[in-house]
Enzyme design. Structure first.
Site, PDB file in Angstrom:
ATOM      1  N   ARG A  96       6.274  32.662  57.788  1.00  0.00           N
ATOM      2  CA  ARG A  96       7.121  33.429  56.881  1.00  0.00           C
ATOM      3  C   ARG A  96       8.594  33.091  57.095  1.00  0.00           C
ATOM      4  O   ARG A  96       9.380  33.034  56.159  1.00  0.00           O
ATOM      5  CB  ARG A  96       6.897  34.934  57.097  1.00  0.00           C
ATOM      6  CG  ARG A  96       7.775  35.778  56.183  1.00  0.00           C
ATOM      7  CD  ARG A  96       7.626  37.266  56.442  1.00  0.00           C
ATOM      8  NE  ARG A  96       8.461  38.009  55.519  1.00  0.00           N
ATOM      9  CZ  ARG A  96       9.766  38.244  55.697  1.00  0.00           C
ATOM     10  NH1 ARG A  96      10.363  37.804  56.790  1.00  0.00           N
ATOM     11  NH2 ARG A  96      10.461  38.918  54.800  1.00  0.00           N
ATOM     12  N   GLU A 130      -2.398  36.794  57.327  1.00  0.00           N
ATOM     13  CA  GLU A 130      -1.935  37.043  58.688  1.00  0.00           C
ATOM     14  C   GLU A 130      -2.815  36.287  59.679  1.00  0.00           C
ATOM     15  O   GLU A 130      -4.041  36.398  59.652  1.00  0.00           O
ATOM     16  CB  GLU A 130      -1.998  38.536  58.986  1.00  0.00           C
ATOM     17  CG  GLU A 130      -1.027  39.004  60.033  1.00  0.00           C
ATOM     18  CD  GLU A 130       0.385  39.216  59.490  1.00  0.00           C
ATOM     19  OE1 GLU A 130       1.280  39.468  60.324  1.00  0.00           O
ATOM     20  OE2 GLU A 130       0.587  39.139  58.270  1.00  0.00           O
ATOM     21  N   LYS A 170       3.134  53.312  58.535  1.00  0.00           N
ATOM     22  CA  LYS A 170       3.049  52.878  59.926  1.00  0.00           C
ATOM     23  C   LYS A 170       2.421  53.930  60.817  1.00  0.00           C
ATOM     24  O   LYS A 170       2.602  55.133  60.631  1.00  0.00           O
ATOM     25  CB  LYS A 170       4.450  52.532  60.454  1.00  0.00           C
ATOM     26  CG  LYS A 170       5.104  51.325  59.785  1.00  0.00           C
ATOM     27  CD  LYS A 170       4.361  50.048  60.119  1.00  0.00           C
ATOM     28  CE  LYS A 170       5.117  48.832  59.604  1.00  0.00           C
ATOM     29  NZ  LYS A 170       6.339  48.541  60.354  1.00  0.00           N
ATOM     30  N   LYS A 183      -1.275  49.462  48.024  1.00  0.00           N
ATOM     31  CA  LYS A 183      -0.756  48.710  46.884  1.00  0.00           C
ATOM     32  C   LYS A 183      -1.289  49.290  45.586  1.00  0.00           C
ATOM     33  O   LYS A 183      -2.416  49.807  45.538  1.00  0.00           O
ATOM     34  CB  LYS A 183      -1.192  47.240  46.956  1.00  0.00           C
ATOM     35  CG  LYS A 183      -0.721  46.485  48.180  1.00  0.00           C
ATOM     36  CD  LYS A 183      -1.254  45.060  48.148  1.00  0.00           C
ATOM     37  CE  LYS A 183      -0.877  44.275  49.378  1.00  0.00           C
ATOM     38  NZ  LYS A 183      -1.453  42.891  49.354  1.00  0.00           N
ATOM     39  N   LYS A 222      -2.780  47.012  58.179  1.00  0.00           N
ATOM     40  CA  LYS A 222      -1.621  46.139  58.375  1.00  0.00           C
ATOM     41  C   LYS A 222      -1.816  45.408  59.702  1.00  0.00           C
ATOM     42  O   LYS A 222      -1.482  45.917  60.765  1.00  0.00           O
ATOM     43  CB  LYS A 222      -0.326  46.940  58.380  1.00  0.00           C
ATOM     44  CG  LYS A 222       0.930  46.076  58.404  1.00  0.00           C
ATOM     45  CD  LYS A 222       2.171  46.929  58.337  1.00  0.00           C
ATOM     46  CE  LYS A 222       3.400  46.041  58.317  1.00  0.00           C
ATOM     47  NZ  LYS A 222       3.506  45.177  59.522  1.00  0.00           N
TER      48      LYS A 222
END
Length: 324
Positions: free
Chosen positions: A114, A154, A281, A257, A93
């Site tokens: 976003r 990203e 996280k 995912k 991430k």
């Protein structure tokens, strides 16, 4: 907060507060109060850039820090899911600025932040300058799939580049977000940013792995992906924690995912996040501070939780004043 491109709260703390908000929301109903969690907040975007409406909402992943919760329950509702997929894909991430890039007739014509998930700021001119973002779709892919496609990913600033301005800025993410919206070059210019692609919208794909292959064929650098089974997810997470210090970009977790696209469709999404993906996280940074006072918070179940008010301390680019 997204409208100022500024980090006001570290990721784990944000998740804790949204959980508390969900508890309060279930206990009390007020039609004139703050928006329901997961709905976009209108009217808060900065008005120094043109606004663009996303063709498909930019949802965020649910998050957890409990290994048992990886793709086995919905962390925000705490209810078991009625599925147990076998094939998963895992990717870091990346802690950067989310961006959606659209191609029409094979040419890049729009890039937007976003924003609030429904609307973002037009940053097309700057995104065109980022190395590794192709200006056009290869002709053979246009012939096979069509010229209309959207790539999401990203935008980040490599930590090796950030080190030269670390005494001026708090973290690479804020720098990347600021540079994207700037009309002039400063200490860091747009060409020093990089882009990891992680999603493809508009072209049919059977799996996440096939999506990664198409992103590479388009000319993008996909976010690193590896496959695993549900019972191997915790081991993958541990490996990512070990690798974290050697990466040239900031990461704050691992995204898991469901690999199969048909299963993703069956699972669907909540108002805020897809049910087929979850972000595990990393534990947040820690530091010492001075306790100033203790306050008490009453939950909907009657549980009293002490809250420490501490002398402000900087963690991961955010200033902390309270702790539980």
């Amino acid at each position: 907060c997204y409208e100022l491109a500024d980090l006001l709260l570290w990721a784990r703390g944000f998740g804790v507060f949204t959980d508390e908000y969900g508890d309060v929301q279930q206990q009390f109903t007020c039609r004139t109060c703050a928006p329901v969690w997961g709905q976009p907040v209108e009217g808060l975007l900065r008005n120094d850039g043109a606004l663009e409406i996303h063709a498909q909402a930019c949802d965020t992943s649910a998050w957890t820090q409990d290994a048992r919760a990886i793709l086995e329950q919905d962390p925000n509702r705490r209810k078991p899911l009625r599925w147990r997929p076998t094939a998963l894909v895992a990717s870091p991430k990346v802690d950067g600025a989310a961006c959606a890039i659209r191609y029409g007739d094979g040419d890049l014509f729009l890039a937007a932040t976003r924003g609030n998930g429904r609307r973002g700021e037009n940053i097309t001119a700057n995104v065109r300058r980022i190395p590794g973002v192709p200006a056009a779709v290869p002709a053979e892919l246009v012939a096979a799939y069509g010229g209309a496609v959207e790539v999401r990913g990203e935008i980040y600033l490599p930590t090796s580049t950030f080190s030269s301005v670390a005494d001026v800025f708090s973290n690479p993410r804020n720098v990347a977000a600021g540079v994207l919206k700037s009309k002039e070059d400063g200490l860091i210019n747009v060409e020093q940013l990089r882009f990891f692609a992680y999603d493809l919208i508009g072209w049919p794909t059977a799996t996440e792995r096939e999506k990664v292959q198409l992103l590479s064929a388009l000319g993008f650098t996909p976010a690193p992906v590896e496959t695993c089974q549900v019972d191997g997810a915790e081991a993958i997470y541990t490996e990512h924690v070990t690798r974290r210090g050697g990466l040239d970009y900031e990461v704050d977790g691992v995204v898991f995912k469901v690999d199969d696209s048909a299963t993703q469709q069956r699972l669907g999404s909540t108002a805020h996040h897809p049910r087929w993906a979850i972000a595990f996280k990393f534990q947040g940074d820690s530091d010492q501070s001075t306790l100033q006072q203790v306050e008490f918070s009453l939950s909907r179940t009657g549980t009293i939780t002490p809250v420490a008010v501490v002398e402000p301390v900087s963690l991961s680019g955010a200033t902390m004043t309270r702790a539980t």
